[in-house]
Design an enzyme around this catalytic site. Structure first.
Site, PDB file in Angstrom:
ATOM      1  CD  GLU A  89      62.221 -37.121  31.301  1.00  0.00           C
ATOM      2  OE1 GLU A  89      61.391 -36.193  32.118  1.00  0.00           O
ATOM      3  OE2 GLU A  89      63.271 -37.336  31.939  1.00  0.00           O
ATOM      4  CB  CYS A 102      68.146 -42.493  27.220  1.00  0.00           C
ATOM      5  SG  CYS A 102      67.238 -43.122  28.323  1.00  0.00           S
ATOM      6  CB  CYS A 109      57.536 -46.103  35.872  1.00  0.00           C
ATOM      7  SG  CYS A 109      58.418 -47.750  35.830  1.00  0.00           S
ATOM      8  CB  CYS A 113      62.835 -47.866  41.547  1.00  0.00           C
ATOM      9  SG  CYS A 113      62.984 -49.439  40.609  1.00  0.00           S
ATOM     10  CB  CYS A 116      63.721 -44.274  39.808  1.00  0.00           C
ATOM     11  SG  CYS A 116      63.341 -43.789  38.261  1.00  0.00           S
ATOM     12  CB  CYS A 330      64.989 -41.756  35.024  1.00  0.00           C
ATOM     13  SG  CYS A 330      66.102 -42.726  33.985  1.00  0.00           S
TER      14      CYS A 330
HETATM   15  N1  SAH Z   1      62.817 -49.592  34.193  1.00  0.00           N
HETATM   16  C1  SAH Z   1      63.924 -49.873  33.625  1.00  0.00           C
HETATM   17  C2  SAH Z   1      64.412 -48.869  32.637  1.00  0.00           C
HETATM   18  C3  SAH Z   1      64.286 -47.337  33.208  1.00  0.00           C
HETATM   19  S1  SAH Z   1      65.134 -46.835  34.510  1.00  0.00           S
HETATM   20  C4  SAH Z   1      65.094 -50.030  34.685  1.00  0.00           C
HETATM   21  O1  SAH Z   1      64.644 -50.179  35.598  1.00  0.00           O
HETATM   22  O2  SAH Z   1      66.109 -50.638  34.100  1.00  0.00           O
HETATM   23  C5  SAH Z   1      66.989 -46.812  33.639  1.00  0.00           C
HETATM   24  C6  SAH Z   1      67.993 -46.561  34.620  1.00  0.00           C
HETATM   25  O3  SAH Z   1      68.019 -45.321  35.349  1.00  0.00           O
HETATM   26  C7  SAH Z   1      67.745 -47.803  35.700  1.00  0.00           C
HETATM   27  O4  SAH Z   1      68.946 -48.296  35.950  1.00  0.00           O
HETATM   28  C8  SAH Z   1      67.428 -46.923  36.831  1.00  0.00           C
HETATM   29  O5  SAH Z   1      67.453 -47.355  38.272  1.00  0.00           O
HETATM   30  C9  SAH Z   1      68.216 -45.603  36.778  1.00  0.00           C
HETATM   31  N2  SAH Z   1      67.892 -44.576  37.596  1.00  0.00           N
HETATM   32  C10 SAH Z   1      66.641 -44.117  37.997  1.00  0.00           C
HETATM   33  N3  SAH Z   1      66.955 -43.021  38.390  1.00  0.00           N
HETATM   34  C11 SAH Z   1      68.193 -42.692  38.474  1.00  0.00           C
HETATM   35  C12 SAH Z   1      68.720 -41.270  39.100  1.00  0.00           C
HETATM   36  N4  SAH Z   1      68.186 -40.678  39.637  1.00  0.00           N
HETATM   37  N5  SAH Z   1      70.296 -41.401  38.961  1.00  0.00           N
HETATM   38  C13 SAH Z   1      70.728 -42.441  38.231  1.00  0.00           C
HETATM   39  N6  SAH Z   1      70.267 -43.547  37.635  1.00  0.00           N
HETATM   40  C14 SAH Z   1      68.957 -43.454  37.649  1.00  0.00           C
END
Ligand code: SAH
Length: 339
Positions: A89, A102, A109, A113, A116, A330
């Site tokens: 996406e 974006c 991935c 985390c 996420c 994300c």
């Molecule tokens: N792997 C990379 C890029 C993808 S994530 C990274 O970790 O930076 C992009 C951003 O979105 C990251 O800061 C991640 O922690 C954040 N993110 C993931 N899930 C989210 C959510 N539910 N709400 C807000 N930000 C989120």
């Protein structure tokens, strides 16, 4: 056959020279692809038949497919199907300073985390550069407007797919191509140190963002397993090296998770950690998802956190919230549409 959108201009130059043609042909082809946006090789008029046929034999011209589009005020979310059926996406956002996309860098991935959505579906494979480029082409075609900014913050960890992501950057940065200025491109990493080390030696002015989300090892390791491999002090040292080498400001992203990392103590600790570093902090109100238990911090808590950073003279903003109604956290759109 390799996709034509996977080639940097330098590689196309080599190709044309090796087939006995001229180097400038690469410029011409790039303009057909990225300025005129032709759909077939035959649309590249004023290039001779022989060369067109040679290209047809050597390159594929296939595009990823748009499957679902969701729209809300100032945001559109796209689900794409790749040629092998995998789904990714991208998100389009309208800002007062321009339009950003974006993009995703992997299918799934592996960083896991805990907050996420992308990480719930493990990495299936890396994206090829053309699959990242085409996310931009498809969206620009949809909105019939050129976008101004690109963030590699969609599904995936860009520094777990370093070479393809950098190839993507070179392709979209080329003046004869999509021509997104490097200062308008941002790569976001969860803290893959070897990637940051390589990145600081790259030419160009591409921005680096670090997903920090916690001010100490104990908490960070709890919510971001990558921290067990690359600890915070080593990460901060690497970032300091990056800044002194590139003279560029780093962005730290910090998701606000209710009662997890949003206490005043955390704000104090974060201020200390970032003191004297040329950076700016982006507080991100957590985008809640059905499948994960975390809650978004209360607004008063976000403001308290913000005030403490401000008082300690850290540059800080609270990110505007996009896409609450569309599945914009994300990986949400993909996760909710997986067979
Ligand atoms: N792997 C990379 C890029 C993808 S994530 C990274 O970790 O930076 C992009 C951003 O979105 C990251 O800061 C991640 O922690 C954040 N993110 C993931 N899930 C989210 C959510 N539910 N709400 C807000 N930000 C989120």
């Amino acid at each position: 056959m390799r996709n034509i959108y996977d080639y940097t201009k330098e590689e196309l130059e080599e190709y044309f020279i090796s087939m006995g043609d001229k180097k400038f042909r690469a410029n011409q082809v790039y303009e057909f692809l990225y300025k005129k946006r032709v759909k077939t090789f035959d649309d590249m008029n004023n290039i001779g038949k022989n060369i067109i046929n040679h290209m047809k034999d050597n390159f594929s011209f296939e595009k990823i497919k748009l499957i679902i589009k969701q729209e809300d005020k100032d945001v559109k979310k796209y689900l794409f199907e790749l040629l092998d059926g995998q789904r990714i996406e991208s998100v389009l956002m309208y800002h007062d300073y321009g339009i950003s996309i974006c993009v995703s860098s992997q299918v799934g991935c592996n960083m896991s985390c805990s907050f996420c959505e992308s990480g719930r579906l493990k990495k299936r494979r890396n994206l090829e550069a053309y699959e990242i480029v085409e996310q931009i082409l498809m969206i620009e075609e949809d909105i019939k407007t050129r976008i101004s900014h690109v963030v590699v913050m969609g599904i995936g960890e860009p520094f777990d797919n370093y070479d393809n992501v950098m190839r993507f950057v070179r392709i979209i940065n080329d003046p004869k191509g999509i021509d997104i200025g490097s200062r308008h491109i941002t790569i976001s990493t969860c803290g893959v140190i070897p990637g940051i080390k390589k990145f600081m030696n790259e030419k160009g002015q591409v921005n680096l963002a670090i997903s920090l989300h916690a001010p100490n090892d104990e908490l960070r390791s709890k919510i971001m397993p990558i921290n067990k491999i690359y600890h915070l002090d080593e990460l901060m040292d690497t970032i300091k090296d990056y800044i002194s080498k590139t003279n560029r400001r780093v962005t730290f992203e910090y998701i606000m998770l209710d009662n997890v990392n949003d206490s005043e103590d955390c704000a104090m600790e974060l201020s200390k950690l970032l003191k004297g570093i040329n950076c700016y902090v982006n507080l991100i109100p957590y985008n809640e998802t059905e499948n994960i238990i975390y809650k978004r911090s209360k607004n008063v808590q976000i403001m308290k956190f913000y005030d403490i950073l401000k008082k300690n003279r850290i540059n800080v903003t609270v990110r505007r919230e996009f896409g609450g109604k569309v599945d914009a956290a994300c990986g949400q759109l993909r996760a909710n549409n997986y067979d």
